[in-house]
Write a protein that holds these residues in place. Sequence first.
Motif, PDB file in Angstrom:
ATOM      1  N   ASN A  16       0.819  -1.207   0.000  1.00 51.90           N
ATOM      2  CA  ASN A  16       0.000   0.000   0.000  1.00 51.90           C
ATOM      3  C   ASN A  16       0.857   1.262   0.000  1.00 51.90           C
ATOM      4  O   ASN A  16       0.363   2.335   0.256  1.00 51.90           O
ATOM      5  CB  ASN A  16      -0.953   0.001   1.194  1.00 51.90           C
ATOM      6  CG  ASN A  16      -0.210  -0.049   2.518  1.00 51.90           C
ATOM      7  OD1 ASN A  16       0.998  -0.207   2.554  1.00 51.90           O
ATOM      8  ND2 ASN A  16      -0.954   0.062   3.602  1.00 51.90           N
ATOM      9  N   ALA A  17       2.170   1.137  -0.298  1.00 55.55           N
ATOM     10  CA  ALA A  17       3.041   2.305  -0.372  1.00 55.55           C
ATOM     11  C   ALA A  17       2.566   3.208  -1.511  1.00 55.55           C
ATOM     12  O   ALA A  17       2.134   2.737  -2.563  1.00 55.55           O
ATOM     13  CB  ALA A  17       4.481   1.882  -0.597  1.00 55.55           C
ATOM     14  N   MET A  18       2.661   4.512  -1.308  1.00 57.57           N
ATOM     15  CA  MET A  18       2.161   5.465  -2.287  1.00 57.57           C
ATOM     16  C   MET A  18       3.298   5.993  -3.164  1.00 57.57           C
ATOM     17  O   MET A  18       4.434   6.099  -2.739  1.00 57.57           O
ATOM     18  CB  MET A  18       1.488   6.633  -1.573  1.00 57.57           C
ATOM     19  CG  MET A  18       0.298   6.221  -0.712  1.00 57.57           C
ATOM     20  SD  MET A  18      -0.984   5.327  -1.594  1.00 57.57           S
ATOM     21  CE  MET A  18      -1.720   6.625  -2.527  1.00 57.57           C
ATOM     22  N   VAL A  19       2.951   6.328  -4.376  1.00 58.90           N
ATOM     23  CA  VAL A  19       3.865   6.910  -5.349  1.00 58.90           C
ATOM     24  C   VAL A  19       3.224   8.192  -5.855  1.00 58.90           C
ATOM     25  O   VAL A  19       2.026   8.230  -6.135  1.00 58.90           O
ATOM     26  CB  VAL A  19       4.099   5.953  -6.535  1.00 58.90           C
ATOM     27  CG1 VAL A  19       4.978   6.593  -7.591  1.00 58.90           C
ATOM     28  CG2 VAL A  19       4.682   4.655  -6.061  1.00 58.90           C
ATOM     29  N   LEU A  20       4.015   9.254  -5.979  1.00 58.64           N
ATOM     30  CA  LEU A  20       3.532  10.526  -6.499  1.00 58.64           C
ATOM     31  C   LEU A  20       4.108  10.705  -7.899  1.00 58.64           C
ATOM     32  O   LEU A  20       5.327  10.700  -8.087  1.00 58.64           O
ATOM     33  CB  LEU A  20       3.969  11.665  -5.583  1.00 58.64           C
ATOM     34  CG  LEU A  20       3.366  13.025  -5.866  1.00 58.64           C
ATOM     35  CD1 LEU A  20       1.852  12.984  -5.656  1.00 58.64           C
ATOM     36  CD2 LEU A  20       3.989  14.063  -4.940  1.00 58.64           C
ATOM     37  N   GLU A  35      -1.364  10.688  -7.412  1.00 56.11           N
ATOM     38  CA  GLU A  35      -0.904   9.778  -6.378  1.00 56.11           C
ATOM     39  C   GLU A  35      -1.566   8.419  -6.580  1.00 56.11           C
ATOM     40  O   GLU A  35      -2.771   8.327  -6.805  1.00 56.11           O
ATOM     41  CB  GLU A  35      -1.261  10.341  -5.006  1.00 56.11           C
ATOM     42  CG  GLU A  35      -0.632   9.613  -3.866  1.00 56.11           C
ATOM     43  CD  GLU A  35      -0.877  10.315  -2.530  1.00 56.11           C
ATOM     44  OE1 GLU A  35      -0.248   9.894  -1.556  1.00 56.11           O
ATOM     45  OE2 GLU A  35      -1.693  11.240  -2.465  1.00 56.11           O
ATOM     46  N   THR A  36      -0.749   7.377  -6.500  1.00 56.18           N
ATOM     47  CA  THR A  36      -1.253   6.021  -6.677  1.00 56.18           C
ATOM     48  C   THR A  36      -0.450   5.074  -5.790  1.00 56.18           C
ATOM     49  O   THR A  36       0.523   5.484  -5.173  1.00 56.18           O
ATOM     50  CB  THR A  36      -1.181   5.587  -8.161  1.00 56.18           C
ATOM     51  OG1 THR A  36      -1.823   4.337  -8.309  1.00 56.18           O
ATOM     52  CG2 THR A  36       0.239   5.506  -8.653  1.00 56.18           C
ATOM     53  N   THR A  37      -0.862   3.837  -5.742  1.00 53.66           N
ATOM     54  CA  THR A  37      -0.139   2.855  -4.927  1.00 53.66           C
ATOM     55  C   THR A  37       0.883   2.116  -5.777  1.00 53.66           C
ATOM     56  O   THR A  37       0.770   2.061  -7.005  1.00 53.66           O
ATOM     57  CB  THR A  37      -1.115   1.831  -4.306  1.00 53.66           C
ATOM     58  OG1 THR A  37      -1.812   1.172  -5.357  1.00 53.66           O
ATOM     59  CG2 THR A  37      -2.090   2.500  -3.373  1.00 53.66           C
ATOM     60  N   SER A  40      -0.487  -0.799  -8.035  1.00 52.95           N
ATOM     61  CA  SER A  40      -1.422  -0.528  -9.130  1.00 52.95           C
ATOM     62  C   SER A  40      -0.799  -0.940 -10.456  1.00 52.95           C
ATOM     63  O   SER A  40       0.351  -0.598 -10.739  1.00 52.95           O
ATOM     64  CB  SER A  40      -1.764   0.960  -9.193  1.00 52.95           C
ATOM     65  OG  SER A  40      -2.440   1.361  -8.044  1.00 52.95           O
TER      66      SER A  40
END
Length: 135
Positions: A16-20, A35-37, A40
Amino acid sequence: ARGLRGLRPKQTTPLNAMVLIHCKGKTEEHQFLFETTVDSPVSTVVRELVEIHNLRLRIFRLKVEGDELASHGPCRPPDKQGLDEDIQAEADGVATQERGSTYVKDPNGKRDGNAPISQVQTMLRKALDDASSSR
């Protein structure tokens, strides 16, 4: 087991780490952050980015056309666009229509020039500014 003391366990990224993602366009006004996980799928992220970009372009186009509507009134029928009313009326031998107090000739010939009253222009532009600022 004795030889494994110096090894560290492999570091894993939480699912569930986020990426911008910084999406850039030709101009600064077309940039946005997304922003996504980490987990994804790329195809899903690309689809969502394209949808957001297209919606932003629609809002931009809506603002441009809305400003033109406020300034020069509604569009003429496609077969009448680009024709100068005065020249066309003279060629047809017809008197030109009387113009209202809000008439502003469209330099492109796309709109009929019958702009709305100033209160409606103000209300329309405020709504368009609100929509474009939410992009």
